[in-house]
Design a protein around this motif. Structure first.
Motif, short mmCIF file in Angstrom:
data_model
loop_
_atom_site.label_atom_id
_atom_site.label_comp_id
_atom_site.label_asym_id
_atom_site.label_seq_id
_atom_site.Cartn_x
_atom_site.Cartn_y
_atom_site.Cartn_z
N GLY A 183 0.08 1.56 1.80
CA GLY A 183 1.53 1.42 1.70
C GLY A 183 2.01 0.86 0.36
O GLY A 183 3.17 0.48 0.24
N ILE B 119 3.05 1.32 -3.61
CA ILE B 119 3.60 2.39 -4.45
C ILE B 119 2.69 2.57 -5.68
O ILE B 119 2.28 1.58 -6.30
CB ILE B 119 5.03 2.04 -4.89
N ALA C 165 5.23 -7.06 -5.02
CA ALA C 165 6.35 -7.72 -5.73
C ALA C 165 6.50 -9.17 -5.28
O ALA C 165 6.70 -10.06 -6.11
CB ALA C 165 7.64 -6.94 -5.47
N1 URA Z 1 5.71 -3.75 -1.40
C1 URA Z 1 5.31 -4.19 -2.61
O1 URA Z 1 5.54 -5.33 -2.96
N2 URA Z 1 4.65 -3.33 -3.41
C2 URA Z 1 4.41 -2.06 -3.07
O2 URA Z 1 3.82 -1.32 -3.87
C3 URA Z 1 4.83 -1.63 -1.80
C4 URA Z 1 5.47 -2.49 -0.98
#
Ligand code: URA
Length: 207
Positions: free
Chosen positions: A191, A193, A200
């Motif tokens: 999941g 990206i 993040a």
């Molecule tokens: N949440 C994140 O922080 N990064 C991703 O790549 C996908 C979901």
């Protein structure tokens, strides 16, 4: 793709490139995210209605314009918090709601575990913020939640979106516009990206 607004601005792209770099530490990451979120506000709010307002300048009276409706920011916990200050710097009168959403490991369904919204949210312009639109599961659940709270005017603001996440929001809430600084290639099987910027939340909070 309809209803997706890619904010492809050179200054934002420069900052986003630095943000993606794995050597960028959490202090720098926060600063960059804050700056990008603030810059995105100009495009995100471009079509908001304004109301005439008489203002007395030191020389004359004239008719200026002010936003017609109050604004509510709703970050999706926890990574959404990383964009909130940058948006608030541009929209300092905004109220802030919070939504916590996680995915139930058995059912794989998103579950809202925390919510605190301004009581008059239904009569405000709502910006739902989450830096990463990955599967779109929590984003879609958050939009459903806000609709149940009576919200009729909302935009989904993220930093990096996957094609899958965009499809999910379109399928479930086709009328909700998405604003993003990048549309990346795909999701991996966990999941995340790709190429993305990693987790993040971890990068913002240094966890
Ligand atoms: N949440 C994140 O922080 N990064 C991703 O790549 C996908 C979901």
């Amino acid at each position: 793709m309809t209803n997706v607004n890619l904010i492809d601005h050179p200054v934002i792209q420069t900052k986003l490139t630095e943000l993606r770099d794995f050597t960028t530490d959490h202090r720098k990451f926060r600063t960059l995210l804050d700056e990008i979120a603030g810059l995105m506000v100009y495009e995100v709010t471009r079509d908001w209605p304004t109301t005439p307002k008489i203002v007395q300048t030191p020389l004359e009276r004239m008719t200026g314009r002010v936003l017609s409706r109050p604004v509510t920011l709703v970050p999706i916990l926890r990574a959404g918090l990383g964009m909130a200050d940058g948006v608030l710097k541009m929209l300092p009168d905004a109220r802030m709601g919070h939504l916590g959403v996680y995915r139930n490991e058995q059912s794989l369904e998103p579950v809202t575990y925390y919510q605190k919204l301004p009581p008059d949210i239904a009569s405000t312009e709502v910006l739902l913020i989450d830096p990463m639109l990955a599967t779109g599961g929590s984003g879609s659940a958050a939009v459903s939640f806000l609709k149940k709270a009576g919200v009729t005017s909302m935009k989904f603001v993220c930093l990096v979106a996957s094609p899958e996440g965009i499809q999910t929001i379109h399928r479930t809430h086709p009328e909700v516009p998405i604003y993003t600084a990048a549309i990346d290639r795909e999701l991996n099987n966990k999941g995340y990206i790709l190429p993305g910027l990693g987790d993040a939340g971890d990068r913002i909070f240094g966890t």
